[in-house]
Design an enzyme around this catalytic site. Structure first.
Site, PDB file in Angstrom:
ATOM      1  N   LYS A   1       0.846  -1.201   0.000  1.00  0.00           N
ATOM      2  CA  LYS A   1       0.000   0.000   0.000  1.00  0.00           C
ATOM      3  C   LYS A   1       0.876   1.243   0.000  1.00  0.00           C
ATOM      4  CE  LYS A   1      -0.402   0.007   5.067  1.00  0.00           C
ATOM      5  NZ  LYS A   1      -1.314  -0.015   6.220  1.00  0.00           N
TER       6      LYS A   1
ATOM      7  N   TYR B   1      12.814  32.139   4.466  1.00  0.00           N
ATOM      8  CA  TYR B   1      11.578  32.722   4.968  1.00  0.00           C
ATOM      9  C   TYR B   1      11.621  32.922   6.487  1.00  0.00           C
ATOM     10  CZ  TYR B   1       9.119  31.891   0.539  1.00  0.00           C
ATOM     11  OH  TYR B   1       8.709  31.926  -0.766  1.00  0.00           O
TER      12      TYR B   1
END
Length: 807
Positions: free
Chosen positions: A477, A702
């Site tokens: 998965k 930032y």
């Protein structure tokens, strides 16, 4: 075949036509065999080649060596021997004895493959060379490498590796080198030797009959033993002025090599000590063989970083690429074509092939090449180089030809690839990596490299912990924990796992559309899924009576049997039937004959943690009680499974009928009891986009959270949180590795980029950056982020290109 029987001491179980064998294979996956091919069956830990013999006979194989009794077949040559390994080694030894030209043998702890490849580049300017493909240096790899030797070659280069005493004598008789190279000695396989002295002594047995031996005098242990025991010409060299050849590294990447009054100068674009040592071995060996200095320099100029692997990656227009652009030789072409043939999910196959650099001018060679491509089901050939163009008339498959790579890149054909598997195979001077870059699906420089060999190793490790009849379900998965579910699943299918498990139906549908035929359990199927489940033969996990009723009704409308996997809740409290639900569940199942219970299972909540062992055992007891109750009501016995990766290691006695392998396949041993037995499977890599110099007091990124407390050299790398590199890794909370050097993050992680401190480091624009791999590992990143390895792996986003490779 009579001669083969005599030389190997074998006896015929059945007789077929008398033939001379051209090609030997030990791989049942090879799709096509000719009348002159021989299959040797081996008994492996997880595969027995004898099991594939009936299938191979149907494919057209007519010649076999076996070590077990198998049924005789009319018109088929089957020879039984004591051991297949010894038979293979004997056949290669016989071929080697017929070869009278020089053979170079290489051994040592490190550098064998690199030296072999570099020597091949240099010596191919003068000789027609046969070399070991990739790192074929084992008891099986060496004879497979030597077998093709014949009169069309006038040089052989083979590497030999051993892991314990007593192995080298067998390889020495197969290779029988006239010239040897002893690279160095290290700690690999140290546990099997009494001392480093014994290890050197064992490796030296490769050169017992050699005429000359090249070695570095600076490795004192090696030099001492060679001077004491080797009786041929000792060609020692040194960086420290104590060899027959003395080497000095001068400014501008120049190597000055002196032998007495003779002096040679070569330009090398190499920096680290190991690479310099490797290239000196190559240069001195070439000088000993009489190669001209200008030819040696020409070979050195062709040298590039060596990728000893075949890479499978997605290409443009729903195509796949197999990238094997580092060289082109016949043995390597066979290996690449075999790998291509194993990719059953794409039927349309194209090869982009360069000239063979060893002046293969004969029409016979190209006729045989044409037959090989047809045999391997290649649909189209794109030939690059004057030799292929000159012989284009011998090719029967659709083909186009270009005199050089640039003319192909400028053609319309470069843009017309779609829905096909493209093998790109070429000698280095043709620079076919340009083609690979152009045809690759994404230009994003950040890639996740997935080592299929390491996944195989990990699968086999977990298999070694299981009883022979215990089945394996592998959970694939979430893109097989980020690695790539389609490619990993196809590999698992070859290795004969019993089941796959996915989270959602669409994951299973994608596997079916890509040719995966294994049984697949869907762990979280919804009421909207029955049509796709039936259409694509997927088996749902059933966790409630309401869900079971809904699915049964849907399947009844299509007159189909519902093949269900029942999950019992034993303490995980996520999904599943509680003990008090079982009576109703059993009544419903027994009253509906259209329901087939394929398995009954549960999830362990804390199998990897010692402090929760009592809880785990309580879960097991509850599960066994519930599973038995269901079985007693049925006329058959469903599969039971309870153990996950951690449970296989810590609670091995609870194997039941099947286990579920998930994160362990990817090299993460969550119980930490067997960490050293697994191999790392995934490497997340990016590149340096820009380097800038930031003055003390300036800020980076930032929020201005990165502050330069001194003048700094900052590298911006092409990965951010949109790629799965979490924001928590910013501001020095993680490091990456550039040219073996650690570089800490600076400032906040951006969406698409990050900044790292490379002050005082050797770092340049375009350099490769390792985000995780061996160091730092996935587990280290998980610790830094305060999370688990699952999250690190599954966070790698879809825009990051996956590259699958095999050594």
């Amino acid at each position: 075949m009579q001669h083969i029987a005599e030389s190997t001491g074998g006896r015929f179980l059945s007789h077929g036509p008398i033939v001379e064998i051209d090609h030997i294979s030990i791989d049942s996956r090879v799709n096509e065999y000719g009348a002159y091919d021989l299959f040797i069956a081996f008994r492996g830990q997880n595969h027995n080649g004898h099991d594939f013999i009936p299938e191979l006979i149907k494919k057209g194989v007519k010649n076999f060596i076996v070590e077990e009794d198998v049924e005789a077949v009319e018109n088929i040559n089957i020879i039984k021997v004591t051991t297949s390994v010894k038979a293979l080694q004997t056949l290669a030894t016989v071929k080697r004895k017929r070869f009278i030209s020089p053979v170079i043998g290489i051994t040592g702890s490190n550098g064998k493959t690199i030296i072999k490849e570099w020597l091949y580049d240099i010596l191919s300017t003068r000789f027609s060379v046969l070399k070991s493909p990739k790192s074929y240096n084992s008891q099986i790899g060496v004879p497979l490498s030597v077998w093709p030797i014949g009169p069309e070659f006038n040089m052989g280069i083979f590497e030999a590796g051993i892991s314990q005493p007593g192995e080298m004598e067998k390889l020495a008789s197969i290779i029988s080198p006239t010239i040897g190279i002893f690279t160095n000695i290290g700690t690999a396989h140290e546990e099997f030797f009494d001392s480093q002295n014994q290890k050197v002594s064992e490796k030296l047995k490769l050169f017992k009959d050699s005429e000359a031996l090249v070695f570095c005098m600076d490795h004192e242990l090696i030099a001492r033993q060679i001077n004491e025991s080797f009786i041929g010409e000792k060609i020692g060299w040194s960086f420290n002025g104590k060899g027959v050849y003395n080497v000095e590294l001068k400014e501008g990447h120049h190597l000055a090599i002196r032998k007495g009054t003779e002096q040679y100068t070569f330009s090398v674009n190499l920096k680290d000590k190991a690479s310099l040592e490797n290239i000196v071995h190559c240069i001195i060996t070439s000088l000993v063989l009489g190669v001209k200095t200008q030819d040696i320099q020409e070979g050195i100029d062709r040298i590039q970083p060596i990728k000893m692997r075949l890479e499978l990656k997605k290409g443009i227009n729903r195509s796949y690429l197999i990238d094997d652009t580092y060289n082109n030789d016949v043995a390597g072409l066979h290996k690449a074509l075999d790998f291509m043939d194993q990719q059953k999910h794409v039927s349309n196959k194209t090869i982009i092939l360069s000239d063979f650099i060893q002046n293969k001018h004969s029409k016979t060679f190209y006729t045989e090449l044409n037959q090989l491509l047809l045999q391997k089901n290649v649909n189209r050939l794109i030939g690059i180089g004057p030799q292929l163009s000159q012989h284009k008339q011998v090719f029967d498959l659709p083909a186009t030809f270009y005199t050089n790579t640039e003319s192909f890149l400028q053609s319309d054909e470069i843009h017309q690839f779609q829905n096909e598997l493209v093998l790109i195979k070429g000698a280095r001077q043709f620079a076919l990596e340009k083609v690979s870059k152009l045809l690759a699906e994404k230009g994003h420089k950040t890639v996740l490299e997935v080592n299929l060999d390491a996944i195989t190793h990990n699968l086999n490790f977990y298999r070694s912990l299981l009883k022979p009849d215990t089945k394996i379900m592998v959970v694939v998965k979430a893109l097989a924990y980020g690695s790539g579910s389609e490619e990993v699943s196809k590999m698992l299918e070859f290795h004969k796992v019993d089941y796959l498990a996915v989270a959602y139906a669409d994951e299973g549908v994608a596997l079916r559309k890509n040719g995966v035929t294994l049984p697949i359990m869907v762990m979280n199927a919804s009421d909207d899924d029955p049509f796709n489940l039936m259409r694509f033969n997927l088996e749902p996990e059933i966790f409630s009576l309401e869900q079971l009723k809904s699915f049964t009704e849907a399947y009844a409308l299509a007159d189909r049997e519902l093949q269900a996997h029942l999950i019992l809740n034993t303490g995980m409290n996520r999904l599943g039937f509680n003990p008090e639900d079982l009576d109703q569940l059993i009544d419903y199942i027994t009253s509906n004959k259209s329901i087939k219970v394929k398995s009954v299972f549960t999830h362990l909540a804390a199998s990897e943690e010692l402090e929760h062992s009592d809880f785990t055992k309580d879960q097991v007891d509850k599960f066994r009680s519930g599973a038995q109750k269901i079985e007693d009501a049925l006329a058959y016995k469903p599969i039971r499974h309870i153990l996950n990766s951690g449970g296989i290691v810590r609670h091995n006695s609870f194997q039941e009928d099947m286990v579920r392998l998930g994160i362990g396949l990817h090299g993460i041993e969550v119980s930490h009891l067997k960490d050293g037995d697994l191999q790392n499977t995934a490497y997340l890599k990016t590149v340096i986009s820009q380097i800038r110099y930031v003055k003390s007091g300036e800020t980076i990124g930032y929020g201005r959270s990165g502050v330069a407390k001194k003048d700094m050299k900052i590298a911006t790398i092409a990965i951010g949180y949109a790629d799965g590199y979490l924001r928590v890794f910013g501001n020095g909370n993680a490091f990456v590795v550039i040219q073996g050097q650690k570089a800490k993050t600076v400032g906040n992680i951006c969406m698409d980029m990050s900044m790292v401190d490379v002050t005082g480091l050797n770092a340049n624009v375009g350099d490769e950056v390792v985000v995780f791999g061996e160091n730092p590992s996935v587990s280290q990143l998980a610790d830094w982020a305060g999370t688990i390895p699952y999250e690190i792996l599954t966070n790698v986003s879809n825009r990051v290109k996956r590259v699958f490779y095999t050594e």
